[in-house]
Every structure is written in structure tokens, then in C-alpha cells.
Design an enzyme around this catalytic site. Structure first.
Site, mmCIF file in Angstrom:
data_model
loop_
_atom_site.group_PDB
_atom_site.id
_atom_site.type_symbol
_atom_site.label_atom_id
_atom_site.label_comp_id
_atom_site.label_asym_id
_atom_site.label_seq_id
_atom_site.Cartn_x
_atom_site.Cartn_y
_atom_site.Cartn_z
ATOM 1 N N THR A 38 -5.288 80.258 15.462
ATOM 2 C CA THR A 38 -4.895 78.847 15.387
ATOM 3 C C THR A 38 -3.511 78.618 15.965
ATOM 4 O O THR A 38 -3.221 77.547 16.503
ATOM 5 C CB THR A 38 -4.937 78.393 13.906
ATOM 6 O OG1 THR A 38 -6.285 78.468 13.478
ATOM 7 C CG2 THR A 38 -4.453 76.975 13.719
ATOM 8 N N TYR A 52 -10.209 71.737 16.053
ATOM 9 C CA TYR A 52 -9.506 72.340 17.182
ATOM 10 C C TYR A 52 -10.246 73.615 17.566
ATOM 11 O O TYR A 52 -11.115 74.079 16.828
ATOM 12 C CB TYR A 52 -8.047 72.665 16.817
ATOM 13 C CG TYR A 52 -7.945 73.733 15.759
ATOM 14 C CD1 TYR A 52 -8.035 73.408 14.404
ATOM 15 C CD2 TYR A 52 -7.817 75.081 16.105
ATOM 16 C CE1 TYR A 52 -7.983 74.391 13.430
ATOM 17 C CE2 TYR A 52 -7.768 76.065 15.133
ATOM 18 C CZ TYR A 52 -7.844 75.708 13.803
ATOM 19 O OH TYR A 52 -7.809 76.677 12.838
ATOM 20 N N THR A 118 -5.397 83.582 11.206
ATOM 21 C CA THR A 118 -5.100 83.896 9.799
ATOM 22 C C THR A 118 -6.306 84.441 9.033
ATOM 23 O O THR A 118 -6.147 85.078 8.001
ATOM 24 C CB THR A 118 -4.576 82.638 9.073
ATOM 25 O OG1 THR A 118 -5.573 81.618 9.157
ATOM 26 C CG2 THR A 118 -3.270 82.163 9.672
ATOM 27 N N ASP A 119 -7.523 84.196 9.556
ATOM 28 C CA ASP A 119 -8.723 84.531 8.776
ATOM 29 C C ASP A 119 -8.823 86.018 8.436
ATOM 30 O O ASP A 119 -9.182 86.381 7.325
ATOM 31 C CB ASP A 119 -9.986 84.106 9.534
ATOM 32 C CG ASP A 119 -10.149 82.589 9.587
ATOM 33 O OD1 ASP A 119 -9.365 81.885 8.920
ATOM 34 O OD2 ASP A 119 -11.045 82.102 10.300
ATOM 35 N N LYS A 191 -5.197 86.294 2.234
ATOM 36 C CA LYS A 191 -5.268 84.857 2.484
ATOM 37 C C LYS A 191 -5.706 84.176 1.178
ATOM 38 O O LYS A 191 -6.699 84.571 0.572
ATOM 39 C CB LYS A 191 -6.233 84.550 3.634
ATOM 40 C CG LYS A 191 -6.116 83.093 4.079
ATOM 41 C CD LYS A 191 -6.779 82.819 5.420
ATOM 42 C CE LYS A 191 -6.542 81.356 5.797
ATOM 43 N NZ LYS A 191 -7.159 80.966 7.060
ATOM 44 N N GLU A 312 -15.975 101.103 -17.077
ATOM 45 C CA GLU A 312 -17.356 100.874 -17.533
ATOM 46 C C GLU A 312 -18.347 101.617 -16.645
ATOM 47 O O GLU A 312 -19.494 101.836 -17.009
ATOM 48 C CB GLU A 312 -17.670 99.371 -17.521
ATOM 49 C CG GLU A 312 -17.079 98.649 -18.710
ATOM 50 C CD GLU A 312 -17.593 97.234 -18.793
ATOM 51 O OE1 GLU A 312 -18.766 97.023 -19.124
ATOM 52 O OE2 GLU A 312 -16.786 96.324 -18.511
#
Ligand code: SIN
Length: 355
Positions: A38, A52, A118-119, A191, A312
Site C-alpha cells: 500500500t 486502490y 502490511t498484510d 498486524k 492439556e
């Protein structure tokens, strides 16, 4: 012109040239490796519209938007990829780390900034902190608003990232991630928001530092192994093993686990519920996977805390590995690198304690 005036002029020129050369030499040399995202996205100019396309503008254009960046350091840009980070893959990671190691091995490169969507930025950051063979700073940066958006955040984030990479205090910190005036260790950042500017966090540890007045200030650093202390930074590889992630939920079926095993996965990370707990059918499917030689790591779909060994779930008896506080996407990266070295369960568990 009289000869005295010519002499004076020559002395002034030489003096200014010397000052220019000294200033240039004092500034650090920072390379920006651009991968898209981005921060390089283009939409309708000056718009608040969130539509975008990521990864459109080349690095030179991103730098043109921040003229003052050249006061911080001698900055050069290079395009390594031009993608949205949802399309990030092993090939780009290997290309990126090879180029970073090559550049940081040179005396005339003091630090690297990687512009990145950023993903999946946290995964690339963790991969790099495990595989970069240098103490010099490497900083990942992105933006939440496209380069053409009203009040785009990319230019300030890029400026800050260069300030971090050019600051000697950043040496030895491992790979860092920085956006919105906060600095995180690659291992711990994740993120936390799909669209907001405050899009990153570290639920267990918080930021290692902040940017104040264009300068980084650090408060903590990760004690886990990275960069020069990481044994994966000595590894030369051209391919990474296939490791997949399965998401846990109430009433889960074995379908996804069985499908990954039959499609040739070498490792499976289970994003379990709670402390990495498993729906009974999932546990049975994971046992079948282990019996076929697939390495299984238990992580958690929960945002904070640790997935602890032998709680567990009896990991030792079942041949599973606990991911500690690595989230599933980070556990996947470590497992890919671990599988280059071994398939031994105890050894891989040890990696999860150390990295
Ligand atoms: C991407 O990850 O490339 C798209 C989203 C972003 O950069 O924020």
C-alpha cells in the site's frame, strides 16, 4: 579578475567541496529495497476512498515524496518486487535475504529499509531476522493509506524507517518493523488492525522503541536468537519446505489436515483453540500426520499468551511441538527453516524455545 581574487575564489570552492565531501562521508549509506504494498499503492488522488491498487509506484517516486530523507542519510532505492504482500512468497523472501546479505556485507552499506505491504509484513520480518547475517539495521516499513490518498502515512513512515536504519543505536537489534512512530522487534510484531493507521502491535511484549522528533529511542530488545546468533543465517537455500496452517474451531473436521498431508506438506501448524487445544477429530488427524512423518506444531488462534508444552495436550506422547508465544504465521516461518536442518521433534521443539 585579479589573480588574488581568483585565488580567493579557488580556496572558497575547494573549502566548500571539502565540507560537502565530509558531510557526505559522515552520513550513513542506507539502501531501500522496495517490494510494493500500500505504501506504493495508487488510488484516486487526494481521495478518502479506500479503493486502490497496491504495489504500483516505483521506489524513486516514493523517495521523491520525502525530499528531507536525503538529509538523514545517503539513500538509494532498488526495486526487488512490485506486489501486494498478500502475494508474498518463498521466492521473494529468498531473493530479498540474498540481496540484503550481499549489501550488508559491503563496507559502503550501513543499513537497509524494506518497503513492504502490511498484510504479511510480520512474516517477512521474522523470516529476515532469522536469516540476515549482519548486525547492521534492517527495518521493514509500510503504510495503511495508499501513496495517493488524502493524508497518506507512507512518506512519514518511510522517513522514520530511514532514521532508524541510519542510527547506530539500531545496530544489533535484529530486524525491526516500524510504522506510526512505533518500533517493534520482528519476532514479536503482528498486524492488529485491518484498516486503521495504528495497525501493528505486540500483544505479549509491546514496542521496543518509539520515534521522537525523527529519532529512534529504544527501551527493550528481544533476547531470542536472531541475525548473527541465528543458525539459520548460515544456511544457504534456494527453496523452503511446504508448511501449512490449519485453523481450529468448534465442531472442526479433519478435512483440511488430511488434505494438506496428502498434498505433500512437510509441516502443519495448528492454530488451536485456547492454549493450542485440539478438537478430537483434529487431534486424531494430526496423529495420523505425525505417523506419516509430517511435523506438527501447536500454536493458538488466541491473540496473546503462549502455547505451552504438555499442558492439556501431551505433546511428548503425541509427537507434537508447542509454539511458545509464536503466532501461527510466525510458527510457520520457523518451522520452514527448522525443516531445512532436521525433522527431529526434540530439536525442533528446542528451536521454538530459543528463537
Ligand atoms: C499489502 O499488504 O500489500 C496490502 C495492504 C497494505 O500494504 O497495507
Amino acid at each position: 579578475m585579479k589573480s588574488l581574487e581568483i585565488k580567493k575564489l579557488m580556496i572558497t570552492i575547494i573549502f566548500n567541496l571539502a565540507i560537502f565531501t565530509i558531510t557526505l562521508a559522515q552520513k550513513h549509506n542506507i539502501m531501500i529495497l522496495a517490494t510494493g504494498g500500500t505504501i506504493a499503492g495508487v488510488g484516486q488522488a487526494g481521495s478518502t476512498d479506500t479503493r486502490y491498487t497496491a504495489g504500483k509506484l516505483p521506489i524513486d517516486q516514493l523517495l521523491n515524496a520525502v525530499p528531507d530523507i536525503h538529509k538523514l542519510a545517503n539513500v538509494k532505492g532498488e526495486q526487488v518486487a512490485q506486489i501486494g504482500s498478500q502475494a508474498m512468497n518463498d521466492e521473494v523472501w529468498i531473493k530479498l535475504v540474498s540481496r540484503i546479505n550481499e549489501l550488508l556485507g559491503r563496507k559502503d552499506v550501513d543499513g537497509i529499509v524494506v518497503t513492504h505491504g502490511t498484510d504479511t509484513q510480520e512474516e517477512t520480518a521474522y523470516f529476515l531476522t532469522l536469516t540476515v547475517k549482519s548486525n547492521k539495521p534492517v527495518v521493514l516499513v509500510g503504510a495503511m493509506r495508499s501513496a495517493t490518498a488524502l493524508s497518506a502515512d507512507g512518506p512519514k513512515n518511510l522517513y522514520d524507517a530511514v532514521a532508524i536504519a541510519a542510527d547506530p543505536k539500531s545496530n544489533g537489534m535484529g530486524v525491526l518493523q516500524a510504522m506510526n512512530e512505533k518500533i517493534y522487534a520482528a519476532r514479536d510484531v503482528t498486524k492488529t488492525n485491518t484498516t486503521g493507521l495504528e495497525a501493528f502491535g505486540s500483544s505479549n511484549f509491546g514496542p521496543v522503541g518509539f520515534i521522537f522528533n525523527g529519532k529512534p529511542d529504544y527501551y527493550y530488545s528481544s533476547t531470542r536468537k536472531h541475525t548473527l546468533r541465528s543458525e539459520f543465517s548460515n544456511e544457504r537455500f534456494t527453496k523452503l519446505p511446504k508448511v501449512d496452517i490449519v485453523y481450529g474451531y468448534a465442531n472442526m473436521t479433519a478435512t483440511a489436515i488430511d488434505a494438506f498431508v496428502s498434498s505433500g506438506s512437510k509441516g502443519i501448524v495448528m492454530a488451536g483453540v485456547g492454549n493450542g487445544n485440539l478438537y478430537p477429530e483434529a487431534e486424531e488427524a494430526l496423529k495420523r500426520a505425525v505417523a506419516k512423518g509430517v511435523v506438527v506444531v501447536r500454536s493458538s488462534r488466541v491473540f496473546s499468551g503462549r502455547t505451552t508444552i504438555d499442558s492439556e495436550v501431551d505433546d511428548k506422547a503425541l509427537g507434537f511441538i508447542a509454539s511458545e508465544d509464536l503466532n501461527p504465521q510466525k510458527a510457520r516461518v520457523l518451522l520452514q527453516l527448522a525443516l531445512l536442518k532436521t525433522t527431529n521433534r526434540d530439536k525442533i521443539q528446542q528451536y521454538f524455545f530459543e528463537y
